[in-house]
Design a protein around this motif. Structure first.
Motif, PDB file in Angstrom:
ATOM      1  N   ASN A   1       0.897  -1.221  -0.134  1.00  9.22           N
ATOM      2  CA  ASN A   1      -0.085  -0.225   0.010  1.00  9.22           C
ATOM      3  C   ASN A   1       0.785   1.216  -0.104  1.00  9.22           C
ATOM      4  O   ASN A   1       1.947   1.250  -0.119  1.00  9.22           O
ATOM      5  N   ASP A   2       0.114   2.443   0.190  1.00  5.54           N
ATOM      6  CA  ASP A   2       1.058   3.627   0.026  1.00  5.54           C
ATOM      7  C   ASP A   2       1.841   3.922   1.265  1.00  5.54           C
ATOM      8  O   ASP A   2       2.645   4.763   1.105  1.00  5.54           O
ATOM      9  N   GLN A   3       1.480   3.302   2.358  1.00  5.73           N
ATOM     10  CA  GLN A   3       2.375   3.436   3.438  1.00  5.73           C
ATOM     11  C   GLN A   3       3.512   2.543   3.500  1.00  5.73           C
ATOM     12  O   GLN A   3       4.471   2.397   4.424  1.00  5.73           O
ATOM     13  N   GLY A   4       3.673   1.658   2.527  1.00  7.22           N
ATOM     14  CA  GLY A   4       4.782   0.575   2.126  1.00  7.22           C
ATOM     15  C   GLY A   4       4.553  -0.670   2.934  1.00  7.22           C
ATOM     16  O   GLY A   4       5.595  -1.509   3.260  1.00  7.22           O
ATOM     17  N   ASP A   5       3.284  -0.957   3.336  1.00  7.72           N
ATOM     18  CA  ASP A   5       3.212  -2.022   4.139  1.00  7.72           C
ATOM     19  C   ASP A   5       2.372  -3.310   3.501  1.00  7.72           C
ATOM     20  O   ASP A   5       1.735  -2.862   2.136  1.00  7.72           O
ATOM     21  N   TYR A   6       2.484  -4.427   3.747  1.00  7.68           N
ATOM     22  CA  TYR A   6       1.946  -5.523   3.003  1.00  7.68           C
ATOM     23  C   TYR A   6       0.430  -5.469   3.218  1.00  7.68           C
ATOM     24  O   TYR A   6      -0.170  -5.174   4.346  1.00  7.68           O
ATOM     25  N   GLU A   7      -0.212  -5.850   2.133  1.00  8.07           N
ATOM     26  CA  GLU A   7      -1.840  -5.635   2.250  1.00  8.07           C
ATOM     27  C   GLU A   7      -2.427  -6.718   1.539  1.00  8.07           C
ATOM     28  O   GLU A   7      -2.034  -6.877   0.185  1.00  8.07           O
ATOM     29  N   VAL A   8      -3.241  -7.540   2.219  1.00  2.37           N
ATOM     30  CA  VAL A   8      -4.049  -8.742   1.515  1.00  2.37           C
ATOM     31  C   VAL A   8      -4.941  -8.258   0.666  1.00  2.37           C
ATOM     32  O   VAL A   8      -6.148  -7.639   1.608  1.00  2.37           O
TER      33      VAL A   8
ATOM     34  N   LEU B   1       2.681  -9.996  10.003  1.00  4.53           N
ATOM     35  CA  LEU B   1       3.538  -9.843   8.956  1.00  4.53           C
ATOM     36  C   LEU B   1       4.091  -8.452   8.871  1.00  4.53           C
ATOM     37  O   LEU B   1       5.452  -8.339   8.906  1.00  4.53           O
ATOM     38  N   ARG B   2       3.068  -7.344   9.084  1.00  2.00           N
ATOM     39  CA  ARG B   2       3.826  -6.168   9.285  1.00  2.00           C
ATOM     40  C   ARG B   2       4.449  -5.905  10.536  1.00  2.00           C
ATOM     41  O   ARG B   2       5.765  -5.050  10.586  1.00  2.00           O
ATOM     42  N   GLU B   3       4.365  -6.524  11.801  1.00  2.00           N
ATOM     43  CA  GLU B   3       5.009  -6.172  12.859  1.00  2.00           C
ATOM     44  C   GLU B   3       6.509  -7.126  12.529  1.00  2.00           C
ATOM     45  O   GLU B   3       7.463  -6.456  13.040  1.00  2.00           O
ATOM     46  N   THR B   4       6.525  -8.233  11.980  1.00  2.00           N
ATOM     47  CA  THR B   4       7.807  -9.115  11.976  1.00  2.00           C
ATOM     48  C   THR B   4       8.575  -8.873  10.743  1.00  2.00           C
ATOM     49  O   THR B   4       9.672  -9.225  10.643  1.00  2.00           O
ATOM     50  N   ASN B   5       7.701  -8.603   9.643  1.00  2.00           N
ATOM     51  CA  ASN B   5       8.411  -8.493   8.164  1.00  2.00           C
ATOM     52  C   ASN B   5       8.726  -9.774   8.003  1.00  2.00           C
ATOM     53  O   ASN B   5       9.812  -9.793   7.052  1.00  2.00           O
TER      54      ASN B   5
END
Length: 234
Positions: free
Chosen positions: A184-191, A208-212
C-alpha cells in the motif's frame, strides 16, 4: 481858408485814425478768434488723440488683465491636475508595494510548497524503492515456495502478487487456494483478496507487518488453508 483846410485835414486824419482803429480792432479780434478757434481745435484734437491713445491703452491693459487672469486660472487647473496625478501616483506606488509584498509572500509560499513537494517525492521514492525491494525479495523465494509448498506466484495488475497453493486438498490436489498481496501507500503488505476466505487473514497480515517475516506469513496461510480443507472434508 488855410485854417479851414487844416481843420478838414485834422478831421480827415481823425476819421482815418478812427477807421484804422476800427479796422485794427476788427483785424485783431478776427485773428484772436481764429487763433483761439485753432487752439481750441488743436486742444480738441489733442484730447481726442490722447483719449484714443489712453482708451486703447486701457483696452490693452484690460486684455492683459484678462490674459493674466486666464493664465492664473490655467495655473490653478494645472495645479489641480498635478495634484490629482501625484495622488494617483501615490496610489499606484502603494499598490505596487502591496503587489511586491504579495509577490514576496507568494514566492515564499511557492518555495515552501516546492520544498514540501520535494520531501514528499523523496518519501514516495523511498517508499517505492522499499516496495520494489520487497517485491523483488518475494520474487526470489518464488521458486523455493513452488518447489517445497506447491506454491505458484503470479504478478498481476497494479503490481500485485497472486499466490496459488495446490496439493492442499488430498481429495483434489489440483484445487487452488489463493490470496493476493500488494504494497500500500504506506509501504506495508496488504492482502487484497483471499479464496476461500480465512477468518485469521487480518491477524496474519498484522503479524507480517510487525515481524516482516514473509516466509512465515506464507507458511501460516498454507497451514490455515490446510486446516480449512480438513475441516470442510470432515
Amino acid at each position: 481858408m488855410s485854417s479851414a483846410q487844416t481843420e478838414d485835414e485834422i478831421t480827415l486824419f481823425e476819421r482815418d485814425m478812427k477807421e484804422f482803429w476800427i479796422q485794427f480792432k476788427i483785424s485783431y479780434s478776427t485773428e484772436q478768434i481764429n487763433q483761439t478757434s485753432a487752439l481750441r481745435d488743436l486742444c480738441k484734437e489733442t484730447i481726442e488723440a490722447l483719449s484714443e491713445k489712453w482708451s486703447k491703452k486701457l483696452k490693452e491693459e484690460d486684455l492683459m488683465i484678462d490674459k493674466i487672469q486666464e493664465y492664473k486660472n490655467e495655473i490653478v487647473q494645472q495645479s489641480k491636475y498635478v495634484a490629482e496625478k501625484e495622488e494617483q501616483l501615490t496610489e499606484i506606488k502603494s499598490k505596487l508595494n502591496e503587489e511586491e509584498e504579495q509577490q514576496k509572500n507568494l514566492t515564499g509560499s511557492i518555495q515552501e510548497l516546492k520544498e514540501e513537494l520535494m520531501k514528499k517525492m523523496e518519501i514516495k521514492s523511498s517508499k517505492k524503492e522499499a516496495a520494489k525491494e520487497k517485491v523483488e525479495r518475494v520474487s526470489k523465494i518464488k521458486a523455493l515456495f513452488k518447489e517445497r509448498l506447491g506454491l505458484e506466484m503470479r504478478r498481476i495488475y497494479d503490481e500485485q502478487l497472486q499466490f496459488i497453493f495446490r496439493h492442499i486438498d488430498h481429495k483434489d490436489p489440483d484445487k487452488p487456494y489463493m490470496f493476493t498481496l500488494s504494497i500500500n501507500d504506506q509501504g506495508d503488505y496488504e492482502v487484497t483478496s483471499c479464496t476461500p476466505p480465512l477468518d485469521c487473514i487480518a491477524e496474519l497480515q498484522l503479524k507480517l507487518r510487525e515481524t516482516n517475516n514473509f516466509s512465515a506469513f506464507v507458511a501460516n496461510i498454507r497451514k490455515a488453508f490446510t486446516a480449512l480443507s480438513y475441516k470442510q472434508s470432515a
